[in-house]
Scaffold this active site. Structure first.
Site, PDB file in Angstrom:
ATOM      1  N   HIS A  53     -40.528 -12.888 -78.594  1.00 51.40           N
ATOM      2  CA  HIS A  53     -39.197 -13.249 -78.603  1.00 51.40           C
ATOM      3  C   HIS A  53     -38.630 -12.958 -80.164  1.00 51.40           C
ATOM      4  O   HIS A  53     -37.794 -13.683 -80.638  1.00 51.40           O
ATOM      5  CB  HIS A  53     -38.841 -14.558 -78.318  1.00 51.40           C
ATOM      6  CG  HIS A  53     -38.964 -14.693 -76.523  1.00 51.40           C
ATOM      7  ND1 HIS A  53     -37.933 -14.380 -75.872  1.00 51.40           N
ATOM      8  CD2 HIS A  53     -39.982 -14.973 -75.641  1.00 51.40           C
ATOM      9  CE1 HIS A  53     -38.177 -14.409 -74.578  1.00 51.40           C
ATOM     10  NE2 HIS A  53     -39.591 -14.720 -74.425  1.00 51.40           N
ATOM     11  N   THR A  54     -39.212 -12.455 -80.904  1.00 50.51           N
ATOM     12  CA  THR A  54     -38.710 -11.897 -82.186  1.00 50.51           C
ATOM     13  C   THR A  54     -38.124 -10.715 -82.360  1.00 50.51           C
ATOM     14  O   THR A  54     -37.255 -10.461 -83.409  1.00 50.51           O
ATOM     15  CB  THR A  54     -40.149 -11.698 -83.116  1.00 50.51           C
ATOM     16  OG1 THR A  54     -40.987 -10.860 -82.654  1.00 50.51           O
ATOM     17  CG2 THR A  54     -40.770 -13.099 -83.163  1.00 50.51           C
ATOM     18  N   ASP A  55     -38.339  -9.862 -81.244  1.00 50.76           N
ATOM     19  CA  ASP A  55     -37.763  -8.230 -81.237  1.00 50.76           C
ATOM     20  C   ASP A  55     -36.108  -8.509 -81.384  1.00 50.76           C
ATOM     21  O   ASP A  55     -35.407  -7.769 -82.146  1.00 50.76           O
ATOM     22  CB  ASP A  55     -38.269  -7.624 -80.283  1.00 50.76           C
ATOM     23  CG  ASP A  55     -37.960  -7.752 -78.872  1.00 50.76           C
ATOM     24  OD1 ASP A  55     -37.545  -9.403 -78.809  1.00 50.76           O
ATOM     25  OD2 ASP A  55     -38.053  -7.103 -78.021  1.00 50.76           O
TER      26      ASP A  55
ATOM     27  N   SER B 288     -44.810  -7.564 -63.686  1.00 50.02           N
ATOM     28  CA  SER B 288     -45.887  -8.321 -64.588  1.00 50.02           C
ATOM     29  C   SER B 288     -45.622  -8.711 -66.284  1.00 50.02           C
ATOM     30  O   SER B 288     -46.330  -9.344 -66.704  1.00 50.02           O
ATOM     31  CB  SER B 288     -46.893  -7.516 -64.438  1.00 50.02           C
ATOM     32  OG  SER B 288     -46.886  -6.342 -65.092  1.00 50.02           O
ATOM     33  N   GLY B 289     -44.768  -8.075 -66.601  1.00 56.24           N
ATOM     34  CA  GLY B 289     -44.290  -8.458 -68.122  1.00 56.24           C
ATOM     35  C   GLY B 289     -45.147  -7.218 -68.856  1.00 56.24           C
ATOM     36  O   GLY B 289     -45.202  -7.431 -70.194  1.00 56.24           O
TER      37      GLY B 289
ATOM     38  N   SER C 115     -44.027  -4.018 -68.939  1.00 56.75           N
ATOM     39  CA  SER C 115     -42.936  -3.126 -69.073  1.00 56.75           C
ATOM     40  C   SER C 115     -42.899  -1.827 -68.323  1.00 56.75           C
ATOM     41  O   SER C 115     -42.954  -0.887 -68.554  1.00 56.75           O
ATOM     42  CB  SER C 115     -43.062  -2.548 -70.688  1.00 56.75           C
ATOM     43  OG  SER C 115     -42.636  -3.577 -71.417  1.00 56.75           O
TER      44      SER C 115
ATOM     45  N   ASP D  30     -40.154  -3.010 -76.260  1.00 57.47           N
ATOM     46  CA  ASP D  30     -40.921  -2.352 -75.119  1.00 57.47           C
ATOM     47  C   ASP D  30     -40.756  -0.848 -75.262  1.00 57.47           C
ATOM     48  O   ASP D  30     -41.761  -0.147 -75.061  1.00 57.47           O
ATOM     49  CB  ASP D  30     -40.385  -2.974 -73.869  1.00 57.47           C
ATOM     50  CG  ASP D  30     -40.663  -4.466 -73.703  1.00 57.47           C
ATOM     51  OD1 ASP D  30     -41.357  -4.828 -74.345  1.00 57.47           O
ATOM     52  OD2 ASP D  30     -40.109  -5.008 -72.592  1.00 57.47           O
TER      53      ASP D  30
ATOM     54  N   TYR E  35     -33.853 -15.838 -70.041  1.00 62.38           N
ATOM     55  CA  TYR E  35     -33.864 -14.965 -71.317  1.00 62.38           C
ATOM     56  C   TYR E  35     -32.569 -14.780 -71.911  1.00 62.38           C
ATOM     57  O   TYR E  35     -32.579 -14.959 -73.199  1.00 62.38           O
ATOM     58  CB  TYR E  35     -34.207 -13.510 -70.816  1.00 62.38           C
ATOM     59  CG  TYR E  35     -34.407 -12.401 -71.933  1.00 62.38           C
ATOM     60  CD1 TYR E  35     -35.663 -12.400 -72.170  1.00 62.38           C
ATOM     61  CD2 TYR E  35     -33.419 -11.656 -72.155  1.00 62.38           C
ATOM     62  CE1 TYR E  35     -35.740 -11.217 -73.328  1.00 62.38           C
ATOM     63  CE2 TYR E  35     -33.392 -10.583 -73.130  1.00 62.38           C
ATOM     64  CZ  TYR E  35     -34.744 -10.733 -73.481  1.00 62.38           C
ATOM     65  OH  TYR E  35     -34.915  -9.457 -74.664  1.00 62.38           O
TER      66      TYR E  35
ATOM     67  N   SER F 282     -40.344   7.105 -54.926  1.00 62.26           N
ATOM     68  CA  SER F 282     -41.266   6.426 -55.682  1.00 62.26           C
ATOM     69  C   SER F 282     -42.431   6.187 -54.757  1.00 62.26           C
ATOM     70  O   SER F 282     -42.348   5.838 -53.719  1.00 62.26           O
ATOM     71  CB  SER F 282     -40.934   5.063 -56.288  1.00 62.26           C
ATOM     72  OG  SER F 282     -41.750   4.274 -56.600  1.00 62.26           O
TER      73      SER F 282
END
EC number: 2.7.1.6
Length: 393
Positions: free
Chosen positions: A37-39, A126-127, A129, A175, A225, A70
């Site tokens: 959470h710095t980006d 899942s986080g 990216s 990401d 977020y 897909s």
């Protein structure tokens, strides 16, 4: 990665045409080792590309239509190149659509239509990216096939802009940047404000990165977020009493912040800002300890990062905290933290290779007993960024 031969057969089954006309590209997932959470606050992050991600098979069409399919989801779409708009019902296809929209916005009109078959190895939600991986591989492939330059820094910026403005997720640059610019056995020290970056050898020796997927789904758009972003923006407004030119929290040093923290009126906003400033400081400390190959000290910084995300930024939740607590109780674990935006998703732990099996067994059973969810674990290597796949893979 699934065999290219098999994917090409699926492509032809779905879209028709000849295998000879199909090009293949791959973009990795990413894990952030520290700096969360710095980006979007203009601070530094320390991500790495993984060895698994999203494979894209793509072939030109004779008309001005785009076909999307897909191997992971039943949804298929066919849309006109001249009518690109966000649609809730298009689900994952909004990510590649957003790239086509972005390229047009940048003055690059596609000369023809294309068919796309995506094969994702990143667990959705899942986080790690999956969305950035889809965006970057789409942009790289289209630029390559249209004979345009494939500048990976530019691709990262364009992909982020598409996710912000077309999809509506106000993500930072990390990401997309890691997915586009990763390198095997290196992490990326990235200043998110200036996009200056350095490839840093990550010599983990006898230690492995183990990613634990909580299997608690989280959707960024629906999460808190955007609320955290607005709280950070409020902190900047309050701190302008002392720093009139301030636009991002990452522009302050730890000392400057500590001396002026009292200017932030709201206690919750103050805690959010404190996490950001201290987390940026942890990233720079990480560089120092890694230069000295001090993995134990790096593990302690990982732990400090998670604790701050839990107590000050409040983005962990019971699943991530349970998994991290279980991880830290296993001998041979130097550090463990949540990675990604939080609210579910994944943890990353630095685990001695002799302890990996025990780690997976003990953390898995403790986590399932506490949450009722069955986790998944990935013992990871650090891989390359986006690229074309030539020949058989």
């Amino acid at each position: 990665m699934a065999q290219l031969t098999e994917l090409k057969q699926k492509f032809v089954q779905h879209f028709g045409g000849n295998e000879a006309d199909i090009s293949a590209f791959q973009a990795p997932g990413r894990v952030n080792l520290i700096g969360e959470h710095t980006d979007y606050n203009g601070g530094s992050v320390f991500p790495a590309a993984l060895t698994f991600g999203t494979t894209l098979l793509i072939a030109p069409r004779e008309d001005r239509k785009l076909g999307f399919a897909s191997t992971n989801f039943p949804l298929t779409k066919e849309i006109s190149l001249d009518n690109i708009a966000f649609s809730e019902e298009d689900d994952w296809a909004n990510y590649p659509k957003g790239i086509v929209w972005e390229l047009k916005h940048r003055g690059i009109d596609l000369s023809r239509g294309y068919n796309f078959l995506f094969h994702g190895e990143i667990p959705n939600g899942s986080g790690l990216s999956s969305s950035a991986s889809i965006e970057v591989v789409t942009a790289y492939a289209l630029l390559a096939l249209e004979g345009k330059p494939t500048d990976t820094v530019e691709i990262a910026v364009w992909s982020q802009h598409a996710e912000n403005e077309f999809v509506g997720v106000k993500c930072g640059i990390m990401d997309q940047f890691a997915v586009a610019n990763g390198r095997k056995e290196h992490a990326i020290l990235l200043d998110c404000d200036t996009l200056k970056y350095e490839l840093v050898p990550f010599r983990s020796g006898d230690y492995k990165l183990v990613i634990g997927n909580t299997n608690k789904r989280r959707g960024l758009v629906d999460s808190k977020y955007n609320e955290r972003r607005s709280q950070c923006e409020q902190a900047v407004k309050d701190l302008r009493q002392a720093f009139p030119e301030l636009t991002l929290l990452g522009q302050l040093t730890l000392e400057q912040y500590q001396a002026n923290e009292h200017l932030i009126q709201d206690e919750t906003v103050r805690r959010r800002a404190r996490h950001v400033i201290e987390e940026i400081h942890r990233v720079s400390s990480s560089m120092e300890v890694l230069k000295n190959n001090d993995l134990a000290a790096f593990g302690q910084l990982m732990n400090g990062s998670h604790d701050s995300l839990r107590d000050l930024y409040e983005v962990t939740g019971i699943e991530l905290d349970t998994m991290v607590d279980a991880a830290r109780s296993v001998p041979g674990v130097l550090g463990s933290r949540m990675t990604g935006a939080g609210f579910g998703g994944c943890t990353v732990s630095l685990v001695h290779q002799d302890s990996v099996e025990r780690f997976i067994s003990e953390v898995g059973s403790k986590y399932e007993a506490a949450t009722g969810l069955k986790p998944a674990f990935y013992v990871c290597d650090i891989g390359d960024g986006v690229r074309e796949i030539k020949g058989e893979a």
